[in-house]
Design a protein around this motif. Sequence first.
Motif, PDB file in Angstrom:
ATOM      1  N   ASP A 453       0.827  -1.208   0.000  1.00  0.00           N
ATOM      2  CA  ASP A 453       0.000   0.000   0.000  1.00  0.00           C
ATOM      3  C   ASP A 453       0.866   1.265   0.000  1.00  0.00           C
ATOM      4  O   ASP A 453       0.541   2.257  -0.673  1.00  0.00           O
ATOM      5  CB  ASP A 453      -0.927   0.006   1.218  1.00  0.00           C
ATOM      6  CG  ASP A 453      -1.998  -1.081   1.135  1.00  0.00           C
ATOM      7  OD1 ASP A 453      -2.252  -1.577   0.016  1.00  0.00           O
ATOM      8  OD2 ASP A 453      -2.569  -1.433   2.187  1.00  0.00           O
ATOM      9  N   ALA A 454       1.970   1.209   0.755  1.00  0.00           N
ATOM     10  CA  ALA A 454       2.881   2.362   0.801  1.00  0.00           C
ATOM     11  C   ALA A 454       3.543   2.581  -0.559  1.00  0.00           C
ATOM     12  O   ALA A 454       3.753   3.723  -0.991  1.00  0.00           O
ATOM     13  CB  ALA A 454       3.942   2.144   1.878  1.00  0.00           C
ATOM     14  N   ASP A 455       3.861   1.469  -1.244  1.00  0.00           N
ATOM     15  CA  ASP A 455       4.466   1.579  -2.575  1.00  0.00           C
ATOM     16  C   ASP A 455       3.526   2.270  -3.558  1.00  0.00           C
ATOM     17  O   ASP A 455       3.954   3.084  -4.382  1.00  0.00           O
ATOM     18  CB  ASP A 455       4.814   0.190  -3.119  1.00  0.00           C
ATOM     19  CG  ASP A 455       5.994  -0.446  -2.410  1.00  0.00           C
ATOM     20  OD1 ASP A 455       6.799   0.307  -1.835  1.00  0.00           O
ATOM     21  OD2 ASP A 455       6.109  -1.684  -2.441  1.00  0.00           O
ATOM     22  N   VAL A 456       2.244   1.940  -3.476  1.00  0.00           N
ATOM     23  CA  VAL A 456       1.270   2.543  -4.390  1.00  0.00           C
ATOM     24  C   VAL A 456       1.244   4.055  -4.209  1.00  0.00           C
ATOM     25  O   VAL A 456       1.199   4.819  -5.188  1.00  0.00           O
ATOM     26  CB  VAL A 456      -0.135   1.943  -4.175  1.00  0.00           C
ATOM     27  CG1 VAL A 456      -1.169   2.707  -5.003  1.00  0.00           C
ATOM     28  CG2 VAL A 456      -0.154   0.469  -4.556  1.00  0.00           C
ATOM     29  N   LYS A 457       1.298   4.507  -2.963  1.00  0.00           N
ATOM     30  CA  LYS A 457       1.281   5.942  -2.692  1.00  0.00           C
ATOM     31  C   LYS A 457       2.502   6.635  -3.299  1.00  0.00           C
ATOM     32  O   LYS A 457       2.407   7.747  -3.823  1.00  0.00           O
ATOM     33  CB  LYS A 457       1.235   6.183  -1.180  1.00  0.00           C
ATOM     34  CG  LYS A 457      -0.089   5.774  -0.530  1.00  0.00           C
ATOM     35  CD  LYS A 457      -0.064   6.036   0.969  1.00  0.00           C
ATOM     36  CE  LYS A 457      -1.387   5.613   1.620  1.00  0.00           C
ATOM     37  NZ  LYS A 457      -1.364   5.846   3.082  1.00  0.00           N
ATOM     38  N   GLU A 458       3.659   5.969  -3.221  1.00  0.00           N
ATOM     39  CA  GLU A 458       4.868   6.542  -3.815  1.00  0.00           C
ATOM     40  C   GLU A 458       4.811   6.479  -5.340  1.00  0.00           C
ATOM     41  O   GLU A 458       5.249   7.389  -6.037  1.00  0.00           O
ATOM     42  CB  GLU A 458       6.104   5.789  -3.302  1.00  0.00           C
ATOM     43  CG  GLU A 458       6.393   5.984  -1.827  1.00  0.00           C
ATOM     44  CD  GLU A 458       6.703   7.429  -1.513  1.00  0.00           C
ATOM     45  OE1 GLU A 458       7.649   7.982  -2.111  1.00  0.00           O
ATOM     46  OE2 GLU A 458       5.981   8.027  -0.686  1.00  0.00           O
ATOM     47  N   TYR A 459       4.245   5.393  -5.830  1.00  0.00           N
ATOM     48  CA  TYR A 459       4.185   5.175  -7.282  1.00  0.00           C
ATOM     49  C   TYR A 459       3.362   6.262  -7.974  1.00  0.00           C
ATOM     50  O   TYR A 459       3.771   6.795  -9.011  1.00  0.00           O
ATOM     51  CB  TYR A 459       3.595   3.795  -7.572  1.00  0.00           C
ATOM     52  CG  TYR A 459       3.381   3.511  -9.043  1.00  0.00           C
ATOM     53  CD1 TYR A 459       4.443   3.126  -9.861  1.00  0.00           C
ATOM     54  CD2 TYR A 459       2.110   3.641  -9.620  1.00  0.00           C
ATOM     55  CE1 TYR A 459       4.246   2.879 -11.209  1.00  0.00           C
ATOM     56  CE2 TYR A 459       1.907   3.388 -10.966  1.00  0.00           C
ATOM     57  CZ  TYR A 459       2.974   3.008 -11.758  1.00  0.00           C
ATOM     58  OH  TYR A 459       2.785   2.759 -13.088  1.00  0.00           O
ATOM     59  N   LYS A 461       2.986   9.155  -7.193  1.00  0.00           N
ATOM     60  CA  LYS A 461       3.719  10.417  -7.150  1.00  0.00           C
ATOM     61  C   LYS A 461       4.818  10.467  -8.214  1.00  0.00           C
ATOM     62  O   LYS A 461       5.530  11.462  -8.331  1.00  0.00           O
ATOM     63  CB  LYS A 461       4.348  10.626  -5.767  1.00  0.00           C
ATOM     64  CG  LYS A 461       3.338  10.798  -4.643  1.00  0.00           C
ATOM     65  CD  LYS A 461       4.063  10.937  -3.305  1.00  0.00           C
ATOM     66  CE  LYS A 461       3.070  11.044  -2.145  1.00  0.00           C
ATOM     67  NZ  LYS A 461       3.776  11.118  -0.833  1.00  0.00           N
ATOM     68  N   GLY A 462       4.976   9.363  -8.946  1.00  0.00           N
ATOM     69  CA  GLY A 462       5.973   9.329 -10.014  1.00  0.00           C
ATOM     70  C   GLY A 462       7.281   8.697  -9.619  1.00  0.00           C
ATOM     71  O   GLY A 462       8.249   8.739 -10.386  1.00  0.00           O
ATOM     72  N   LYS A 463       7.347   8.074  -8.429  1.00  0.00           N
ATOM     73  CA  LYS A 463       8.584   7.446  -7.991  1.00  0.00           C
ATOM     74  C   LYS A 463       8.811   6.132  -8.742  1.00  0.00           C
ATOM     75  O   LYS A 463       7.867   5.447  -9.132  1.00  0.00           O
ATOM     76  CB  LYS A 463       8.542   7.168  -6.484  1.00  0.00           C
ATOM     77  CG  LYS A 463       8.335   8.411  -5.636  1.00  0.00           C
ATOM     78  CD  LYS A 463       9.521   9.356  -5.721  1.00  0.00           C
ATOM     79  CE  LYS A 463       9.321  10.613  -4.879  1.00  0.00           C
ATOM     80  NZ  LYS A 463       9.227  10.321  -3.448  1.00  0.00           N
ATOM     81  N   SER A 464      10.076   5.779  -8.945  1.00  0.00           N
ATOM     82  CA  SER A 464      10.427   4.511  -9.583  1.00  0.00           C
ATOM     83  C   SER A 464      10.803   3.515  -8.492  1.00  0.00           C
ATOM     84  O   SER A 464      11.657   3.793  -7.644  1.00  0.00           O
ATOM     85  CB  SER A 464      11.614   4.705 -10.540  1.00  0.00           C
ATOM     86  OG  SER A 464      11.932   3.516 -11.206  1.00  0.00           O
ATOM     87  N   LEU A 465      10.131   2.330  -8.477  1.00  0.00           N
ATOM     88  CA  LEU A 465      10.331   1.344  -7.413  1.00  0.00           C
ATOM     89  C   LEU A 465      10.775   0.008  -8.022  1.00  0.00           C
ATOM     90  O   LEU A 465       9.992  -0.924  -8.190  1.00  0.00           O
ATOM     91  CB  LEU A 465       9.033   1.159  -6.627  1.00  0.00           C
ATOM     92  CG  LEU A 465       8.426   2.446  -6.036  1.00  0.00           C
ATOM     93  CD1 LEU A 465       7.026   2.190  -5.523  1.00  0.00           C
ATOM     94  CD2 LEU A 465       9.318   2.983  -4.929  1.00  0.00           C
ATOM     95  N   PRO A 576      -7.981  12.349  -4.845  1.00  0.00           N
ATOM     96  CA  PRO A 576      -6.865  12.778  -3.989  1.00  0.00           C
ATOM     97  C   PRO A 576      -5.786  11.705  -3.823  1.00  0.00           C
ATOM     98  O   PRO A 576      -4.598  12.023  -3.752  1.00  0.00           O
ATOM     99  CB  PRO A 576      -7.555  13.097  -2.655  1.00  0.00           C
ATOM    100  CG  PRO A 576      -8.966  13.419  -3.035  1.00  0.00           C
ATOM    101  CD  PRO A 576      -9.289  12.522  -4.190  1.00  0.00           C
ATOM    102  N   SER A 577      -6.191  10.437  -3.760  1.00  0.00           N
ATOM    103  CA  SER A 577      -5.216   9.364  -3.572  1.00  0.00           C
ATOM    104  C   SER A 577      -4.421   9.080  -4.836  1.00  0.00           C
ATOM    105  O   SER A 577      -3.382   8.425  -4.800  1.00  0.00           O
ATOM    106  CB  SER A 577      -5.937   8.078  -3.139  1.00  0.00           C
ATOM    107  OG  SER A 577      -6.761   7.595  -4.197  1.00  0.00           O
ATOM    108  N   GLY A 578      -4.925   9.558  -5.968  1.00  0.00           N
ATOM    109  CA  GLY A 578      -4.268   9.275  -7.238  1.00  0.00           C
ATOM    110  C   GLY A 578      -4.741   8.008  -7.904  1.00  0.00           C
ATOM    111  O   GLY A 578      -4.357   7.716  -9.037  1.00  0.00           O
ATOM    112  N   VAL A 579      -5.572   7.215  -7.221  1.00  0.00           N
ATOM    113  CA  VAL A 579      -6.077   5.954  -7.771  1.00  0.00           C
ATOM    114  C   VAL A 579      -7.595   5.984  -7.777  1.00  0.00           C
ATOM    115  O   VAL A 579      -8.227   6.109  -6.723  1.00  0.00           O
ATOM    116  CB  VAL A 579      -5.581   4.740  -6.963  1.00  0.00           C
ATOM    117  CG1 VAL A 579      -6.130   3.447  -7.564  1.00  0.00           C
ATOM    118  CG2 VAL A 579      -4.058   4.698  -6.920  1.00  0.00           C
TER     119      VAL A 579
END
Length: 670
Positions: A453-459, A461-465, A576-579
């Motif tokens: 779930d934390a990864d999705v929030k970063e993802y 935002k445009g982060k590369s994981l 707001p969550s982006g998803v």
Amino acid sequence: MCICFGLESTPAGKAVSVCENDYADVYKPAAKFLYAHPDFRMAFSFTGNELQFFKKKHPEFLALLQELISRRQIEVFGGGFYNPVFPLLYPKDRTDQIELLSAEIRQTLGKRPRGMTLCASSWDASLVTSFQTSGMEYLALDSSLIPPAKQCYLPIIMFDRGKSVTIVPVYKKHKPVSDVSPEEYLTSLFAAVKKTSRGDAYDDLASERFVDIHFTHEEFKKLLHSGYLQKLSECACANFSDTLRFSYPGAYLKTADARVPAFITAGIDAEIAQWAKTPYIQVSKNDGYPVTIYDFLQTYPESRSLSNRMLYVSMLVNQCHGDKARKKVAREKLWEAQSGEGFVYTGAMFPVCASYRTDAFKNLSEAETIIRECSDFEESASRFDYNADGIDEYMFRMAGFTACITREGGALCELDVMQRSGNYADNLKRVEAFDGLNDAYTRSFFIDYAFSDADVKEYVKGKSLPETSFANNRYAEQKFSPQHKEVQLFSSIEIGEKKQALSVRKKYGANANGFTLQYIVKNESKDALRTNFTVESNIAQTNYDTEGFTPYTIEIASGDKKFESDSAKASTSLAPSGVLSDVSAVQISDSENSLSFVFEPNESCGFSFMPIVFHRPEKAGGKAVPAAMTLCAAMHWAVDLEPGMETEKTVNFSIIAMKRKRTKAEKKAK
């Protein structure tokens, strides 16, 4: 000493406005200068596009060039009609492009060329036979490719398998600069030539040495408009009349009494070679190995992808035995796509390459479409090493598109739609120096992730994981069926602090207008596993223009609601969550090319999207500017699996032709 000044050609396929500016700023004043100075001689290089532009817009310029040729004051070099990178072409494409430009020069100027230039001085020994077959007797080549021991300020004779061609070295280091007076420049040039050639093996054979110097349009423009060229001509006449003459290679070679035998290994222009070792970083240190065009393609995957596509379409054209008239038109589109600017660029042209590459992909799609019309086309699936990496890829030629699937990431790495709309998988990578972060994988269609779930929030935002991605895995083939046009791949990763094993079986099934993707996601660990399974697709903005472009429209069916947005915004503008949740269908429309991409999951999913703008330096050492853009769209499913259990996710991906709308250019013309 004999000096030849030459003017390089400009990129093929330029806009009319750019050609007009070139004519007004460079060509017209150059012709006026030469006409007024009969003792000054030089060489010109033109692409076929430039000659056709002059024929249509400025026939008086061609008449003046004819006059200068008849006065034996200028030479016009030949080459490839669209200034291609010759080593990348099949022999037939090489000779045909040379013949096309030679015919254009003979028809417009009255004299067939005997010498030629090469895009980026990209050289390979195999070119000797092709050039001689095309009637080319000599060529200009960057002096950095000539072995130091052979740099005697004399022409080089190169042999390969019983064929030979004369090479005229071009010395960039001897270009005049405005802060050095003409007399100082000529004196230092004499000194440099004498220092190198004094006492060599050709001292008694050669009555004069030859220095060939080519200018870019910007350099030549400065010399002309500052009056430097005028002063140089006057200085040569007043102070060096007995020891210096201006000429051009064709005239010099007729009287040259010495040639230096040498074997020239493969290589490219020294200035471009500096950018071919590390992406977007200038590396001038020489490790002893020559840098070739193939090294450049390995450093810049986007150029290599275009080369792969070009060779594939060239093979289709050469193997076609159908309608000759249509085949001719297809071949012309292929040649247009071979314009060298789409494959090779320097530190001064980073952002330009993306637009040329896009145009090339569009021309290749049109060429393939025409070839399909030449004979009875049948949809097919094949497996072969498409990109020459030693691993087979899967090529699907369907009614609406041609696609390539790679085992690297199990992704759809190329999607060429048969509507002259180019390659929608033509994406760059983000580079930290220009974009603020690095992408650890090549962006394409159907990249798979397992996110917390934390990864999705970063993802979002445009982060590369990369640690949660299957993108860097090489999928194993489980089954390939050409008859059913299906390929099934397999991969696994370890996720979370417990390093739980998660596997994915991924099956592509092609149809006339898209793919059906079936995922079997399995918990291979001994404990229950919860993750967010994500499938990402990166749709390149094929009409991207920094000064204004038409973004893709996005329509999303979420429950009983419909959301609309465009590719210039992110999904955070809608949620707001982006998803967005409970999504049953997504349609992404490219109105410029009258196409829609539809994603339909078999069960509702979360959906996110965001535009990604790739920045590159506008020139060597310059600031980073927007160079390309993609829409990163992703479907998300929450997955809860007991040990050994699996779940199925299916996505129907369709390419739909919309009712064609007028383009911006058509609307403006109307």
